[in-house]
Design an enzyme around this catalytic site. Structure first.
Site, PDB file in Angstrom:
ATOM      1  N   TYR A  35      -3.876  -0.398   0.788  1.00 15.11           N
ATOM      2  CA  TYR A  35      -3.464  -1.784   1.110  1.00 15.11           C
ATOM      3  C   TYR A  35      -2.206  -1.974   1.525  1.00 15.11           C
ATOM      4  O   TYR A  35      -1.461  -2.884   1.326  1.00 15.11           O
ATOM      5  CB  TYR A  35      -3.610  -2.410  -0.092  1.00 15.11           C
ATOM      6  CG  TYR A  35      -5.209  -2.615  -0.564  1.00 15.11           C
ATOM      7  CD1 TYR A  35      -5.939  -1.534  -0.908  1.00 15.11           C
ATOM      8  CD2 TYR A  35      -5.705  -4.026  -1.029  1.00 15.11           C
ATOM      9  CE1 TYR A  35      -7.326  -1.749  -1.219  1.00 15.11           C
ATOM     10  CE2 TYR A  35      -7.026  -3.772  -1.534  1.00 15.11           C
ATOM     11  CZ  TYR A  35      -7.807  -2.822  -1.597  1.00 15.11           C
ATOM     12  OH  TYR A  35      -9.187  -2.900  -2.027  1.00 15.11           O
ATOM     13  N   LYS A  44      -8.613  11.596  -5.266  1.00 14.73           N
ATOM     14  CA  LYS A  44      -9.634  12.355  -4.409  1.00 14.73           C
ATOM     15  C   LYS A  44      -8.757  13.682  -3.498  1.00 14.73           C
ATOM     16  O   LYS A  44      -8.595  13.582  -2.412  1.00 14.73           O
ATOM     17  CB  LYS A  44     -10.035  11.439  -3.279  1.00 14.73           C
ATOM     18  CG  LYS A  44     -11.061  11.851  -2.333  1.00 14.73           C
ATOM     19  CD  LYS A  44     -12.611  12.300  -3.023  1.00 14.73           C
ATOM     20  CE  LYS A  44     -13.592  12.861  -2.189  1.00 14.73           C
ATOM     21  NZ  LYS A  44     -14.660  13.249  -2.953  1.00 14.73           N
ATOM     22  N   ASP A  53     -15.200  10.166  -7.180  1.00 15.88           N
ATOM     23  CA  ASP A  53     -16.771  10.167  -7.124  1.00 15.88           C
ATOM     24  C   ASP A  53     -17.257  10.379  -8.476  1.00 15.88           C
ATOM     25  O   ASP A  53     -18.239   9.460  -8.924  1.00 15.88           O
ATOM     26  CB  ASP A  53     -17.194  11.026  -6.064  1.00 15.88           C
ATOM     27  CG  ASP A  53     -16.306  12.214  -5.859  1.00 15.88           C
ATOM     28  OD1 ASP A  53     -15.425  12.440  -6.329  1.00 15.88           O
ATOM     29  OD2 ASP A  53     -16.801  13.089  -4.829  1.00 15.88           O
ATOM     30  N   ASP A  98      -9.696  -0.910  -7.168  1.00 13.41           N
ATOM     31  CA  ASP A  98     -10.093  -2.283  -6.702  1.00 13.41           C
ATOM     32  C   ASP A  98     -11.832  -1.924  -7.043  1.00 13.41           C
ATOM     33  O   ASP A  98     -12.645  -2.662  -7.645  1.00 13.41           O
ATOM     34  CB  ASP A  98      -9.996  -2.594  -5.289  1.00 13.41           C
ATOM     35  CG  ASP A  98     -10.445  -3.930  -4.959  1.00 13.41           C
ATOM     36  OD1 ASP A  98     -11.029  -4.614  -5.788  1.00 13.41           O
ATOM     37  OD2 ASP A  98      -9.925  -4.256  -3.846  1.00 13.41           O
ATOM     38  N   ASP A 121     -14.450  -3.278 -10.434  1.00 13.36           N
ATOM     39  CA  ASP A 121     -15.725  -4.080 -10.062  1.00 13.36           C
ATOM     40  C   ASP A 121     -16.822  -3.238 -10.883  1.00 13.36           C
ATOM     41  O   ASP A 121     -17.782  -4.027 -11.517  1.00 13.36           O
ATOM     42  CB  ASP A 121     -15.961  -4.351  -8.831  1.00 13.36           C
ATOM     43  CG  ASP A 121     -15.340  -5.605  -8.342  1.00 13.36           C
ATOM     44  OD1 ASP A 121     -14.442  -5.978  -8.709  1.00 13.36           O
ATOM     45  OD2 ASP A 121     -16.132  -6.364  -7.581  1.00 13.36           O
TER      46      ASP A 121
END
Ligand code: NAD
Length: 317
Positions: A110, A154, A185, A209, A213
């Site tokens: 971002y 990652k 993951d 982010d 969720d």
């Protein structure tokens, strides 16, 4: 107060009612910011707003619609950057779960450094030592009072994540925090299959982010979850959901995430007793089965709000 768009004003109104019932005495300034204002004036937020907002102690925000228009600059990203709200703290609690996602809020994917073309587009993923250090410190502040820290990354594929992982490890070791690390993951899988194993998770912007969720789904609904965006001296509190255009205006939005965000705000302001009472009243309402349709219930936004304020008032009398 930035009520925003869609269900934003509906859930913010609930949070305000609950704040009043908890006896909060706040000097409120309302800002009309978001898509509605952009449609009316061509600008979602201007520099004067930013200056006035910077003069407030903290912000309570509902939700803001970001349309897929290349000329629209995300208000939230601008606010987070302008106020340097680098630590996004997202607690997830249900009857048997209790963990916190700490998301870096200012860099990663971002960064806003993008080249958009017809045949090829690029977004620069920025990871800095300073950014990683300060988010790791924020996560360690929480983990020091809890069990342990999981660093999500990652780094097997993204070389930029080696700096994030290494910096977080250094901070955790210096602070004497029990920690582990996990690939994103694997973390996504574990969040669904074994969420009890997590306590405090720290990660970069996009991973945080998405994982939050997912965590909201594991808890039961996006509508339940609150967040704080913290900087050194300013803070913005908001439910983690968006403006939910599919249910806006129907009076069925779950106000719990906004109410819990207002409780986090009270805690940050030092009003610990009021914050605790607000959180308890929410728990009582949910345990009594007062639920909006996203949780399988039949209650409206105002019925949930009424139940929460009812528990707060009953306690007082
Ligand atoms: P969303 O969070 O608005 O909605 C996703 C789904 O969850 C929808 O089905 C919605 O009905 C449901 N939902 C969300 N909040 C709920 C609540 N309180 N009660 C009951 N159900 C709820 O995500 P989206 O649809 O992807 O995004 C809609 C708009 O919101 C987009 O413009 C997006 O950019 C914006 N957005 C804003 C924020 C923010 O302001 N912080 C965050 C995420 C998305």
């Amino acid at each position: 107060m930035i009520a925003g768009d869609g269900i934003g004003p509906e859930v913010v109104e609930s949070a305000l009612e609950v704040l009043r019932a908890a006896g909060a005495s706040l000097d409120l300034v309302h800002f009309e910011i978001g898509l509605g204002r952009w449609k009316r004036t061509g600008e979602a937020m201007d520099e004067d707003d930013l200056e006035e907002i910077s003069g407030c102690d903290c912000i309570l925000l509902g939700a803001i619609t970001t349309p897929p228009d290349p000329n629209y600059r995300s208000v939230l990203l601008r606010l987070r950057r302008a106020l340097d709200l680098y630590a996004n703290i997202r607690p997830f609690q249900s009857h048997d779960l209790d963990f916190i996602i700490v998301r870096e809020n200012t860099e990663g994917l971002y960064s806003g450094v993008e080249e958009v073309g017809v045949e090829e587009s690029r977004t620069l993923r920025v990871i800095t030592r300073r950014g990683s250090e300060r988010i790791a410190e924020a996560a360690c502040d929480l983990a020091a009072r809890r069990r342990r820290l999981t660093i999500i990354h990652k780094s097997n594929v993204l070389r930029s994540d080696r700096l994030f992982l290494q910096t977080c490890r250094e901070v955790a070791e210096r602070r004497g925090i029990l920690y582990e690390d996990m690939l994103v993951d694997a973390a996504a899988y574990n969040l669904v299959t074994n969420p009890q194993r997590f306590d405090v998770l720290v990660t970069t912007n996009l991973f945080g982010d998405i994982l939050s969720d997912e965590a909201a789904g594991v808890i039961g609904s996006l509508g339940l979850c609150a967040s704080a965006n913290l900087g050194k001296s300013r803070a913005l509190f908001e439910p983690i959901h968006g403006s939910a255009p599919d249910i806006a205006g129907k009076g069925i939005a779950n106000p719990v995430g906004a109410i819990r965000s207002a409780a986090m705000m009270m805690r940050w302001l030092g009003e610990l007793e009021a914050a605790g009472r607000m959180e308890e009243a929410v728990k009582k309402a949910l345990s009594a089965g007062v639920r909006t349709p996203d949780l399988g219930g039949r209650c409206s936004t105002s019925e949930v709000t009424g139940a929460v304020t009812g528990y707060l008032m009953a306690e007082e009398s």
